[in-house]
Write a protein that holds these residues in place. Structure first.
Motif, PDB file in Angstrom:
ATOM      1  N   VAL A 154      43.450  58.206  31.417  1.00 47.49           N
ATOM      2  CA  VAL A 154      44.260  57.383  31.929  1.00 47.49           C
ATOM      3  C   VAL A 154      43.666  56.057  32.549  1.00 47.49           C
ATOM      4  N   HIS A 155      42.268  56.391  33.162  1.00 54.54           N
ATOM      5  CA  HIS A 155      41.616  55.232  33.753  1.00 54.54           C
ATOM      6  C   HIS A 155      41.286  54.161  32.701  1.00 54.54           C
ATOM      7  N   LEU A 156      40.795  54.539  31.645  1.00 48.43           N
ATOM      8  CA  LEU A 156      40.351  53.824  30.473  1.00 48.43           C
ATOM      9  C   LEU A 156      41.757  53.070  29.906  1.00 48.43           C
ATOM     10  N   LEU A 157      42.771  53.821  29.716  1.00 46.87           N
ATOM     11  CA  LEU A 157      43.932  53.148  29.027  1.00 46.87           C
ATOM     12  C   LEU A 157      44.327  52.086  30.238  1.00 46.87           C
ATOM     13  N   PHE A 158      44.264  52.281  31.646  1.00 49.80           N
ATOM     14  CA  PHE A 158      44.657  51.177  32.440  1.00 49.80           C
ATOM     15  C   PHE A 158      43.856  50.112  32.420  1.00 49.80           C
ATOM     16  N   ILE A 159      42.681  50.365  32.206  1.00 44.21           N
ATOM     17  CA  ILE A 159      41.803  49.276  32.130  1.00 44.21           C
ATOM     18  C   ILE A 159      41.978  48.054  30.593  1.00 44.21           C
ATOM     19  N   ILE A 160      42.188  48.982  29.642  1.00 46.99           N
ATOM     20  CA  ILE A 160      42.596  47.997  28.436  1.00 46.99           C
ATOM     21  C   ILE A 160      43.903  47.437  28.486  1.00 46.99           C
ATOM     22  N   PHE A 161      44.977  48.154  29.272  1.00 47.95           N
ATOM     23  CA  PHE A 161      46.241  47.514  29.579  1.00 47.95           C
ATOM     24  C   PHE A 161      45.831  46.366  30.565  1.00 47.95           C
ATOM     25  N   ALA A 162      45.229  46.431  31.567  1.00 46.56           N
ATOM     26  CA  ALA A 162      45.015  45.291  32.524  1.00 46.56           C
ATOM     27  C   ALA A 162      44.325  43.997  31.794  1.00 46.56           C
ATOM     28  N   VAL A 163      43.495  44.428  31.029  1.00 49.59           N
ATOM     29  CA  VAL A 163      42.828  43.259  30.053  1.00 49.59           C
ATOM     30  C   VAL A 163      43.860  42.768  29.092  1.00 49.59           C
TER      31      VAL A 163
ATOM     32  N   TRP B  93      46.016  44.042  40.214  1.00 41.69           N
ATOM     33  CA  TRP B  93      45.259  45.083  40.918  1.00 41.69           C
ATOM     34  C   TRP B  93      43.996  45.123  40.437  1.00 41.69           C
ATOM     35  N   ALA B  94      43.798  45.143  38.957  1.00 41.25           N
ATOM     36  CA  ALA B  94      42.372  45.323  38.396  1.00 41.25           C
ATOM     37  C   ALA B  94      41.487  44.222  38.744  1.00 41.25           C
ATOM     38  N   SER B  95      42.216  42.923  38.781  1.00 44.79           N
ATOM     39  CA  SER B  95      41.450  41.648  39.351  1.00 44.79           C
ATOM     40  C   SER B  95      40.914  41.693  40.535  1.00 44.79           C
ATOM     41  N   LEU B  96      41.840  42.252  41.574  1.00 48.19           N
ATOM     42  CA  LEU B  96      41.527  42.345  42.809  1.00 48.19           C
ATOM     43  C   LEU B  96      40.354  43.552  43.168  1.00 48.19           C
ATOM     44  N   LEU B  97      40.201  44.630  42.363  1.00 43.89           N
ATOM     45  CA  LEU B  97      39.214  45.605  42.609  1.00 43.89           C
ATOM     46  C   LEU B  97      37.880  44.997  42.069  1.00 43.89           C
ATOM     47  N   MET B  98      37.691  44.353  40.839  1.00 46.40           N
ATOM     48  CA  MET B  98      36.762  43.743  40.463  1.00 46.40           C
ATOM     49  C   MET B  98      36.123  42.574  41.309  1.00 46.40           C
ATOM     50  N   ILE B  99      37.048  41.448  41.567  1.00 50.17           N
ATOM     51  CA  ILE B  99      36.549  40.573  42.460  1.00 50.17           C
ATOM     52  C   ILE B  99      36.169  40.867  43.959  1.00 50.17           C
ATOM     53  N   ASN B 100      36.741  42.055  44.422  1.00 46.36           N
ATOM     54  CA  ASN B 100      36.357  42.354  45.736  1.00 46.36           C
ATOM     55  C   ASN B 100      35.507  43.549  45.729  1.00 46.36           C
ATOM     56  N   GLY B 101      35.100  44.214  44.473  1.00 45.45           N
ATOM     57  CA  GLY B 101      33.926  45.201  44.330  1.00 45.45           C
ATOM     58  C   GLY B 101      34.534  46.549  44.990  1.00 45.45           C
ATOM     59  N   TRP B 102      35.842  46.655  44.940  1.00 47.45           N
ATOM     60  CA  TRP B 102      36.441  47.586  45.676  1.00 47.45           C
ATOM     61  C   TRP B 102      36.618  48.833  44.329  1.00 47.45           C
TER      62      TRP B 102
ATOM     63  N   PHE C 107      33.877  53.752  37.748  1.00 50.30           N
ATOM     64  CA  PHE C 107      34.080  54.046  36.341  1.00 50.30           C
ATOM     65  C   PHE C 107      33.559  53.557  35.070  1.00 50.30           C
ATOM     66  N   ILE C 108      33.665  51.952  35.541  1.00 53.03           N
ATOM     67  CA  ILE C 108      33.085  50.973  34.593  1.00 53.03           C
ATOM     68  C   ILE C 108      31.470  51.307  34.620  1.00 53.03           C
TER      69      ILE C 108
ATOM     70  N   LEU D 261      28.193  39.568  38.193  1.00 45.51           N
ATOM     71  CA  LEU D 261      28.932  39.693  36.673  1.00 45.51           C
ATOM     72  C   LEU D 261      30.361  40.416  37.184  1.00 45.51           C
ATOM     73  N   GLN D 262      30.275  41.353  37.931  1.00 45.59           N
ATOM     74  CA  GLN D 262      31.584  41.981  38.073  1.00 45.59           C
ATOM     75  C   GLN D 262      32.672  40.930  38.738  1.00 45.59           C
ATOM     76  N   THR D 263      32.129  40.062  39.457  1.00 47.98           N
ATOM     77  CA  THR D 263      33.159  39.126  39.998  1.00 47.98           C
ATOM     78  C   THR D 263      33.614  38.205  38.807  1.00 47.98           C
ATOM     79  N   LEU D 264      32.683  37.784  38.229  1.00 48.06           N
ATOM     80  CA  LEU D 264      33.112  36.978  36.856  1.00 48.06           C
ATOM     81  C   LEU D 264      33.986  37.538  35.951  1.00 48.06           C
ATOM     82  N   LEU D 265      33.812  38.961  35.829  1.00 46.66           N
ATOM     83  CA  LEU D 265      34.596  39.732  35.045  1.00 46.66           C
ATOM     84  C   LEU D 265      36.010  39.689  35.622  1.00 46.66           C
TER      85      LEU D 265
END
Length: 124
Positions: free
Chosen positions: A13-22, A44-53, A77-78, A95-99
């Motif tokens: 589910v986690h992997l599918l969410f990441i693929i769907f978010a991107v 949600w995915a962008s906020l997680l990555m940008i904030n390092g959550w 997970f990543i 790099l996480q922020t840039l992603l």
């Protein structure tokens, strides 16, 4: 065995969410109603990555693996599953922020195309 299967299900589910978010915005080119699902996912995915959550699915998977008698893992997970494949040198905070920004920019572009198509269709 049940906890291990549950952990594997969370992983999928986690992997599918990441693929769907991107890439889910591309589905909006096919079915417009999917945009309603995709916009909150990409936000949600962008906020997680940008904030390092840490995504809530990560500690859930770790807990399920521990209940199954396996060792959990530290980090995201990543970081645990994808960094060694995609980013051999490691995932830095920069790099996480840039992603996170990249996911947002990519999807703004996709939605720009969707909007342009809709505008052209209505005005031609």
């Amino acid at each position: 065995m049940v906890w291990q299967l549950a952990a594997e299900a969370v992983l999928v589910v986690h992997l599918l969410f990441i693929i769907f978010a991107v890439f889910g915005g591309l589905l909006g080119l096919w079915r417009r109603w999917l945009i309603v699902l995709h916009l909150p996912a990409v936000a949600w995915a962008s906020l997680l990555m940008i904030n390092g959550w840490l995504c809530p699915l990560t500690p859930l998977e770790i807990t399920l693996r521990q209940w199954a008698g396996q060792t959990g893992f530290e980090g995201s997970f990543i970081g645990h599953y994808l960094v060694s494949v995609i980013y051999p040198s490691g995932l830095t905070r920069t790099l996480q922020t840039l992603l996170g920004v990249g996911v947002g920019v990519f999807n703004v572009g996709v939605y720009g195309v969707i909007g342009w198509r809709g505008w052209r269709k209505d005005n031609l």
